[in-house]
Design an enzyme around this catalytic site. Structure first.
Site, PDB file in Angstrom:
ATOM      1  N   GLY A  11       0.833  -1.210   0.000  1.00  0.00           N
ATOM      2  CA  GLY A  11       0.000   0.000   0.000  1.00  0.00           C
ATOM      3  C   GLY A  11       0.866   1.258   0.000  1.00  0.00           C
ATOM      4  NE  ARG A  72      -0.848  -4.987  -0.288  1.00  0.00           N
ATOM      5  CZ  ARG A  72      -1.723  -3.990  -0.134  1.00  0.00           C
ATOM      6  NH1 ARG A  72      -2.691  -3.831  -0.998  1.00  0.00           N
ATOM      7  NH2 ARG A  72      -1.621  -3.158   0.893  1.00  0.00           N
ATOM      8  CG  ASP A 103       4.061  -7.452   7.120  1.00  0.00           C
ATOM      9  OD1 ASP A 103       3.475  -6.971   6.130  1.00  0.00           O
ATOM     10  OD2 ASP A 103       3.479  -8.104   8.002  1.00  0.00           O
ATOM     11  CB  THR A 126       2.709   0.537   6.007  1.00  0.00           C
ATOM     12  OG1 THR A 126       1.338   0.296   6.370  1.00  0.00           O
ATOM     13  CG2 THR A 126       3.557   0.244   7.236  1.00  0.00           C
ATOM     14  CG  ASP A 128      -1.984  -0.519   8.271  1.00  0.00           C
ATOM     15  OD1 ASP A 128      -2.712   0.438   7.964  1.00  0.00           O
ATOM     16  OD2 ASP A 128      -2.174  -1.678   7.866  1.00  0.00           O
ATOM     17  CG  ASP A 130       1.252  -3.001  10.425  1.00  0.00           C
ATOM     18  OD1 ASP A 130       2.010  -2.298   9.736  1.00  0.00           O
ATOM     19  OD2 ASP A 130       0.472  -3.837   9.925  1.00  0.00           O
ATOM     20  NE  ARG A 172      -3.119  -5.739   5.473  1.00  0.00           N
ATOM     21  CZ  ARG A 172      -2.646  -5.442   4.276  1.00  0.00           C
ATOM     22  NH1 ARG A 172      -3.299  -5.800   3.216  1.00  0.00           N
ATOM     23  NH2 ARG A 172      -1.497  -4.787   4.148  1.00  0.00           N
ATOM     24  CG  HIS A 253      -8.297   3.225  -0.226  1.00  0.00           C
ATOM     25  ND1 HIS A 253      -9.336   2.357  -0.006  1.00  0.00           N
ATOM     26  CD2 HIS A 253      -7.199   2.468  -0.459  1.00  0.00           C
ATOM     27  CE1 HIS A 253      -8.893   1.105  -0.129  1.00  0.00           C
ATOM     28  NE2 HIS A 253      -7.597   1.148  -0.396  1.00  0.00           N
TER      29      HIS A 253
HETATM   30  O1  F6P Z   1      -1.548  -1.629   4.812  1.00  0.00           O
HETATM   31  C1  F6P Z   1      -2.114  -0.409   4.529  1.00  0.00           C
HETATM   32  C2  F6P Z   1      -3.589  -0.550   4.239  1.00  0.00           C
HETATM   33  O2  F6P Z   1      -4.102   0.724   3.942  1.00  0.00           O
HETATM   34  C3  F6P Z   1      -4.410  -1.211   5.347  1.00  0.00           C
HETATM   35  O3  F6P Z   1      -4.735  -0.321   6.384  1.00  0.00           O
HETATM   36  C4  F6P Z   1      -5.594  -1.712   4.583  1.00  0.00           C
HETATM   37  O4  F6P Z   1      -6.198  -2.798   5.224  1.00  0.00           O
HETATM   38  C5  F6P Z   1      -4.998  -2.126   3.282  1.00  0.00           C
HETATM   39  O5  F6P Z   1      -3.814  -1.382   3.116  1.00  0.00           O
HETATM   40  C6  F6P Z   1      -5.895  -1.923   2.098  1.00  0.00           C
HETATM   41  O6  F6P Z   1      -5.244  -2.371   0.965  1.00  0.00           O
HETATM   42  P1  F6P Z   1      -5.797  -2.140  -0.508  1.00  0.00           P
HETATM   43  O7  F6P Z   1      -5.613  -0.705  -0.852  1.00  0.00           O
HETATM   44  O8  F6P Z   1      -4.960  -3.022  -1.373  1.00  0.00           O
HETATM   45  O9  F6P Z   1      -7.239  -2.507  -0.493  1.00  0.00           O
END
Ligand code: F6P
Length: 323
Positions: A11, A72, A103, A126, A128, A130, A172, A253
């Site tokens: 992300g 990804r 990660d 990120t 998050d 995390d 997440r 987002h």
């Molecule tokens: O890891 C960052 C994040 O924004 C999370 O908070 C969320 O769950 C995920 O990415 C969403 O991913 P995507 O944009 O691929 O739906």
């Protein structure tokens, strides 16, 4: 080392561009060439390379997203994919990598080093927050400030209509965003995966007799909460307390975009620069984070294998201040 590659993966997060800029300018300062790899591991497999010079990173420090794009990659999870990636980056003359992401990014870089010996340094990008090995990830500060601004606005309408708002924030698997945002917004409840009793406390909050009944409330819910996020919680609350007017907002987002805060720009700049210096000193297979204001190395294995904990005191504080 004559040439390094830099990419963003997973992300996107605000501050990634500031980080790319710092990588490129520090490399140039050290007379090293830089190749930008578009779309992360996917770009390695498909030779999506672009030379980066000082000019190509001008006027990006203030921009959200990532000029290098991101993705990804499922293909990179296979040995065949990684072999193609290795051949491509060898052809491109890339001798070391700066990998900006979460990660999944670290895991890819670790395997890539173990299989093909390509040295790399991972940087925590990120929203998050995390990732083990850093107090704050690149993008986190911007994301929480974006969420706070949105919730302050929701509070106005919650107040005007005497409504309860469940606001879902990103995260997440963890509740870092939810806890900081909840405390900053004066939320009446914070629901996170790390706190097993939090949903019960919310039920208590609405059900308790004699408790000061607030006319409106904001409950911040982490998307990764095990009870299923804000929509699920709204269903449960509606069933139990049909008389309460509940509205649900999923910020989504919007939290990932926007111009990075000063904190994120500075962190990203420090980390990008340190990563290049580290590669030049022969360091590899590690991440760099900032802990207690000092840049620190953590092996990929540790950064991937260990879980960063949310401060229990902070969770408690959120609870105390919401009453
Ligand atoms: O890891 C960052 C994040 O924004 C999370 O908070 C969320 O769950 C995920 O990415 C969403 O991913 P995507 O944009 O691929 O739906």
């Amino acid at each position: 080392m004559k040439r390094i590659g830099v990419f963003t993966s997973g992300g996107d997060s605000p501050g990634m561009n500031a980080c790319i800029r710092a990588v490129v300018r520090t490399a140039i300062h050290n007379k090293i060439e830089v190749t930008g790899i578009l779309y992360g591991y996917h770009g390695m497999i498909n030779s999506l390379f672009t030379p980066l010079d000082s000019k190509s990173v001008a006027n990006i420090i203030q921009r959200g997203g990532t000029i290098l794009k991101t993705s990804r990659s499922e293909e990179f999870k296979t040995i065949e994919g990684r072999r193609v990636a290795y051949e491509n980056i060898r052809k491109e003359g890339i001798e070391g990598l700066v990998c900006i992401g979460g990660d999944g990014t670290y895991t890819g870089a670790k395997i890539f080093y173990e299989e093909f010996g390509i040295p790399s340094i991972g940087l925590p990008g990120t929203i998050d927050n995390d990732l083990y090995g850093t107090d704050f990830t690149i993008g986190y500060d911007t994301a929480i400030n974006t969420a706070i601004q949105a919730i302050d606005k929701i509070r106005d309408t919650a107040d005007s209509h005497d409504r309860v708002f469940l606001v879902e924030v990103m995260g997440r698997d963890t509740g870092f965003i939810a806890v900081d945002v909840g405390i900053s917004c004066g939320a009446e409840g914070i629901i996170i995966p790390e706190d097993a009793g939090d949903t019960e406390r919310i039920f208590d909050f609405f059900g308790r007799h004699g408790k000061r009944q607030k006319a409106f409330s904001i409950i911040v819910v982490a998307e990764g909460d095990e009870q299923g996020g804000a929509l699920e919680l709204a269903k449960k609350l509606n069933k139990k307390f049909p008389e309460i007017k509940i509205k649900t907002t999923i910020l989504g987002h919007v939290q990932r975009g926007g111009s990075p805060t000063a904190r994120d720009r500075v962190r990203a700049s420090i980390l990008g620069s340190k990563a290049v210096e580290a590669l030049l000193k022969g360091r590899k297979n590690e991440t760099i984070g900032i802990i207690d204001n000092v840049p620190r190395f953590t092996s990929y294995a540790e950064a991937i294998g260990r879980r960063k904990e949310i401060s229990k005191e902070l969770i408690k504080l959120g609870e105390i201040l919401s009453s």
